[in-house]
Design an enzyme around this catalytic site. Structure first.
Site, PDB file in Angstrom:
ATOM      1  CD  GLU A  89       9.517   8.829  -0.452  1.00  0.00           C
ATOM      2  OE1 GLU A  89       8.717   7.938  -0.082  1.00  0.00           O
ATOM      3  OE2 GLU A  89      10.737   8.755  -0.264  1.00  0.00           O
ATOM      4  CB  SER A 121      -2.236  -1.462  -1.333  1.00  0.00           C
ATOM      5  OG  SER A 121      -2.023  -0.552  -0.303  1.00  0.00           O
ATOM      6  CD  GLU A 166      -3.080   2.392   7.859  1.00  0.00           C
ATOM      7  OE1 GLU A 166      -3.918   2.735   7.004  1.00  0.00           O
ATOM      8  OE2 GLU A 166      -2.236   1.501   7.668  1.00  0.00           O
ATOM      9  CD  GLN A 203      -5.596  -0.341   5.220  1.00  0.00           C
ATOM     10  OE1 GLN A 203      -4.405  -0.594   5.357  1.00  0.00           O
ATOM     11  NE2 GLN A 203      -6.099   0.851   5.409  1.00  0.00           N
ATOM     12  N   GLY A 204      -7.939  -4.107   2.854  1.00  0.00           N
ATOM     13  CA  GLY A 204      -7.780  -4.351   1.414  1.00  0.00           C
ATOM     14  C   GLY A 204      -7.924  -3.058   0.642  1.00  0.00           C
TER      15      GLY A 204
HETATM   16  C1  LIG Z   1       4.774  -4.504   5.271  1.00  0.00           C
HETATM   17  C2  LIG Z   1       3.655  -3.823   4.546  1.00  0.00           C
HETATM   18  C3  LIG Z   1       2.355  -4.028   4.956  1.00  0.00           C
HETATM   19  C4  LIG Z   1       1.312  -3.437   4.254  1.00  0.00           C
HETATM   20  N1  LIG Z   1       0.025  -3.726   4.654  1.00  0.00           N
HETATM   21  C5  LIG Z   1      -1.008  -3.265   3.912  1.00  0.00           C
HETATM   22  C6  LIG Z   1      -2.343  -3.657   4.211  1.00  0.00           C
HETATM   23  O1  LIG Z   1      -2.581  -4.412   5.158  1.00  0.00           O
HETATM   24  N2  LIG Z   1      -3.337  -3.207   3.427  1.00  0.00           N
HETATM   25  C7  LIG Z   1      -3.116  -2.371   2.378  1.00  0.00           C
HETATM   26  O2  LIG Z   1      -4.085  -1.978   1.724  1.00  0.00           O
HETATM   27  N3  LIG Z   1      -1.855  -1.978   2.048  1.00  0.00           N
HETATM   28  C8  LIG Z   1      -0.803  -2.416   2.786  1.00  0.00           C
HETATM   29  N4  LIG Z   1       0.482  -2.048   2.466  1.00  0.00           N
HETATM   30  C9  LIG Z   1       0.682  -1.263   1.246  1.00  0.00           C
HETATM   31  C10 LIG Z   1       1.236   0.129   1.471  1.00  0.00           C
HETATM   32  O3  LIG Z   1       0.220   1.013   1.870  1.00  0.00           O
HETATM   33  C11 LIG Z   1       1.854   0.533   0.115  1.00  0.00           C
HETATM   34  O4  LIG Z   1       2.977  -0.319  -0.091  1.00  0.00           O
HETATM   35  C12 LIG Z   1       2.300   1.956   0.097  1.00  0.00           C
HETATM   36  O5  LIG Z   1       1.175   2.809   0.114  1.00  0.00           O
HETATM   37  C13 LIG Z   1       3.152   2.261  -1.154  1.00  0.00           C
HETATM   38  O6  LIG Z   1       2.520   1.813  -2.309  1.00  0.00           O
HETATM   39  P1  LIG Z   1       3.301   0.913  -3.381  1.00  0.00           P
HETATM   40  O7  LIG Z   1       3.925  -0.224  -2.645  1.00  0.00           O
HETATM   41  O8  LIG Z   1       2.352   0.600  -4.464  1.00  0.00           O
HETATM   42  O9  LIG Z   1       4.484   1.826  -3.899  1.00  0.00           O
HETATM   43  P2  LIG Z   1       4.361   2.983  -4.992  1.00  0.00           P
HETATM   44  O10 LIG Z   1       3.138   3.768  -4.723  1.00  0.00           O
HETATM   45  O11 LIG Z   1       4.507   2.376  -6.350  1.00  0.00           O
HETATM   46  O12 LIG Z   1       5.616   3.866  -4.654  1.00  0.00           O
HETATM   47  C14 LIG Z   1       6.947   3.530  -5.087  1.00  0.00           C
HETATM   48  C15 LIG Z   1       7.862   4.668  -4.651  1.00  0.00           C
HETATM   49  O13 LIG Z   1       7.476   5.883  -5.337  1.00  0.00           O
HETATM   50  C16 LIG Z   1       7.251   6.923  -4.394  1.00  0.00           C
HETATM   51  N5  LIG Z   1       6.142   7.768  -4.810  1.00  0.00           N
HETATM   52  C17 LIG Z   1       4.938   7.364  -5.269  1.00  0.00           C
HETATM   53  N6  LIG Z   1       4.143   8.429  -5.525  1.00  0.00           N
HETATM   54  C18 LIG Z   1       4.861   9.527  -5.190  1.00  0.00           C
HETATM   55  C19 LIG Z   1       4.582  10.925  -5.209  1.00  0.00           C
HETATM   56  N7  LIG Z   1       3.391  11.401  -5.597  1.00  0.00           N
HETATM   57  N8  LIG Z   1       5.550  11.784  -4.791  1.00  0.00           N
HETATM   58  C20 LIG Z   1       6.759  11.314  -4.368  1.00  0.00           C
HETATM   59  N9  LIG Z   1       7.089   9.997  -4.344  1.00  0.00           N
HETATM   60  C21 LIG Z   1       6.143   9.113  -4.727  1.00  0.00           C
HETATM   61  C22 LIG Z   1       6.875   6.200  -3.108  1.00  0.00           C
HETATM   62  O14 LIG Z   1       7.102   7.012  -1.955  1.00  0.00           O
HETATM   63  C23 LIG Z   1       7.786   4.979  -3.156  1.00  0.00           C
HETATM   64  O15 LIG Z   1       9.067   5.329  -2.683  1.00  0.00           O
HETATM   65  C24 LIG Z   1       1.563  -2.598   3.152  1.00  0.00           C
HETATM   66  C25 LIG Z   1       2.872  -2.375   2.757  1.00  0.00           C
HETATM   67  C26 LIG Z   1       3.925  -2.971   3.428  1.00  0.00           C
HETATM   68  C27 LIG Z   1       5.312  -2.728   2.956  1.00  0.00           C
END
Ligand SMILES: Cc1cc2nc3c(=O)[nH]c(=O)nc-3n(C[C@H](O)[C@H](O)[C@H](O)COP(=O)(O)OP(=O)(O)OC[C@H]3O[C@@H](n4cnc5c(N)ncnc54)[C@H](O)[C@@H]3O)c2cc1C
Length: 392
Positions: free
Chosen positions: A375, A129, A244, A126-127
């Site tokens: 969250e 993020s 998902e 999945q691409g």
């Molecule tokens: C092991 C793993 C596998 C993954 N696999 C995939 C994958 O295969 N494909 C893919 O596309 N993505 C993947 N992801 C990405 C995952 O979907 C994102 O990490 C997740 O959506 C959070 O985004 P971020 O890491 O950019 O954190 P951020 O969005 O930067 O968030 C940082 C913190 O801020 C909080 N926050 C952000 N916005 C808000 C809000 N509006 N209200 C309250 N709190 C908030 C979040 O809850 C978090 O605690 C994976 C992540 C992990 C850890």
């Protein structure tokens, strides 16, 4: 409402149980690398060859055409038999790419891709993020420029699980450069072997490299690979996320119940510093009991949600509620295990089978981020289920 399993459901469960008893691989799944992906492909192939792949998928694309409830019965029997299940490199293909194609794909996309997924020939990743677009997915910047019959993609994706093993990717790009937020996005089927794709592994606290950064340098993807209309990809992306967060977490949920039972057994054998068995500590016993009750409640909610999905064809927003409950319960359970074993158990060298509780604890944190953080699930519940007013 009839809460009993029908005769057909019971007969299906009995057949599934008998087949799994005779066919579950005896050798353990390799924990990483090419060998793990090959193991997953081989198991999927075996399911396909014996008529067990895609329980609720349409018959015309190789599935069994059964109900969502029978799909869940199958997952329950997989968990019961300790069989390899879908939390492996086939996860994206089976749990959300395939279902998105069934709901939104063209006839050509369905007839090409669905049988390849069911037979284990196609692993997907999945691409969605990006480095600056995770929770706020609509901020994504990877661009797709339409050029003749192709979309030319340039940009970067982050945290792509199993990109190194994948044959195809669910790729979300911005095709309208003047668009903002949810408008102007396109959901593309990306062949991971195309020129211009570069995959860089990321080492995580789980001591493995199953997530990656993926870079795209003018990657040419045929326009006919758009799932849903060009510039209308947000709606297809929401469908993917609903799959998902809905049934996608059923495996974790079923494992959670088993984990609770194992934690109770653990508390019956491990002594606390004061010499008492952990289970004789009222606080620990009560928390374990309420977690067990919680997992049973989550299961009932899942069954209700699946019955609803069977009627509507697309999972609703309740998946967010279930994901939140499963992840929170998993974390609470891991905290109790930490108290029982003593926090030294967090020393981890990456050997999952030697340190299953440590892996579990770390996974409970990962799980509350991947697929959308807790969250964000709370926001979805407030917004789409409780319909609370939005904060300014
Ligand atoms: C092991 C793993 C596998 C993954 N696999 C995939 C994958 O295969 N494909 C893919 O596309 N993505 C993947 N992801 C990405 C995952 O979907 C994102 O990490 C997740 O959506 C959070 O985004 P971020 O890491 O950019 O954190 P951020 O969005 O930067 O968030 C940082 C913190 O801020 C909080 N926050 C952000 N916005 C808000 C809000 N509006 N209200 C309250 N709190 C908030 C979040 O809850 C978090 O605690 C994976 C992540 C992990 C850890």
């Amino acid at each position: 409402m009839d809460l009993r399993y029908s005769e057909a459901d019971q007969e299906f469960r009995a057949r599934a149980r008998a087949w799994l008893t005779a066919n579950v691989p005896v050798e353990p799944r390799p924990s990483h690398g090419l060998a793990s992906a090959q193991f997953d492909r081989d198991w999927q192939r075996k399911l396909f060859d014996h008529g067990w792949a895609g329980v609720a998928w349409p018959v015309e694309y190789g599935g069994l055409g059964l109900s969502g409830l029978q799909q869940v019965i199958w997952y329950e029997e997989l968990a019961r038999a300790h069989a390899p299940h879908h939390i492996n490199t086939m996860y994206v293909a089976m749990m959300h790419a395939g279902p998105t194609l069934i709901a939104r794909g063209t006839e050509e996309q369905k007839s090409f891709h669905l049988p390849r997924i069911l037979s284990g020939d196609a692993i997907w990743c999945q691409g969605f993020s990006e480095p600056n677009a995770g929770s706020d997915l609509a901020a994504l910047k990877t661009r797709g420029v339409i050029d003749g019959d192709d979309i030319v993609v340039t940009g970067a994706k982050m945290w792509t699980t199993d990109a190194q093993h994948a044959d195809y990717q669910e790729l979300l790009v911005r095709t309208d450069p003047d668009s903002e937020r949810h408008k102007g996005l396109t959901w593309l089927i990306c062949d991971m072997k195309l020129p211009g794709i570069d995959i860089k592994p990321i080492r995580t606290m789980l001591q493995d490299e199953h997530v990656n950064m993926v870079f795209y340098d003018e990657v040419r993807i045929p326009l006919k690979n758009a799932v849903g209309a060009v510039n209308q990809g947000w709606s297809s992306a929401l469908a993917t996320l609903a799959f998902e967060r809905g049934l996608g977490f059923i495996g974790d949920q079923l494992e959670l119940y088993e984990r609770v039972c194992r934690a109770i057994d653990l508390a019956r054998t491990v002594r606390l510093e004061d010499g008492r068995l952990a289970i004789d500590d009222d606080g620990i016993a009560q928390r374990l009991a309420s977690i067990k009750a919680e997992t049973i409640a989550i299961r009932s909610m899942t069954l209700a949600d699946i019955a609803e999905t069977d009627r509507t064809g697309l999972p609703g927003p309740k998946g967010s509620m279930m994901k939140l409950m499963v992840t929170q319960t998993h974390k609470a359970l891991s905290e109790i295990v930490g108290e029982v074993l003593g926090w030294d158990f967090l020393e981890f060298n990456g050997d999952r089978s030697a340190h299953p509780w440590t892996y579990d604890y770390l996974w409970s944190w990962v799980f509350s981020i991947s697929g959308g953080t807790s969250e964000i699930q709370r926001e979805n519940v407030a917004d789409r289920i409780l319909q609370l007013p939005r904060a300014r």
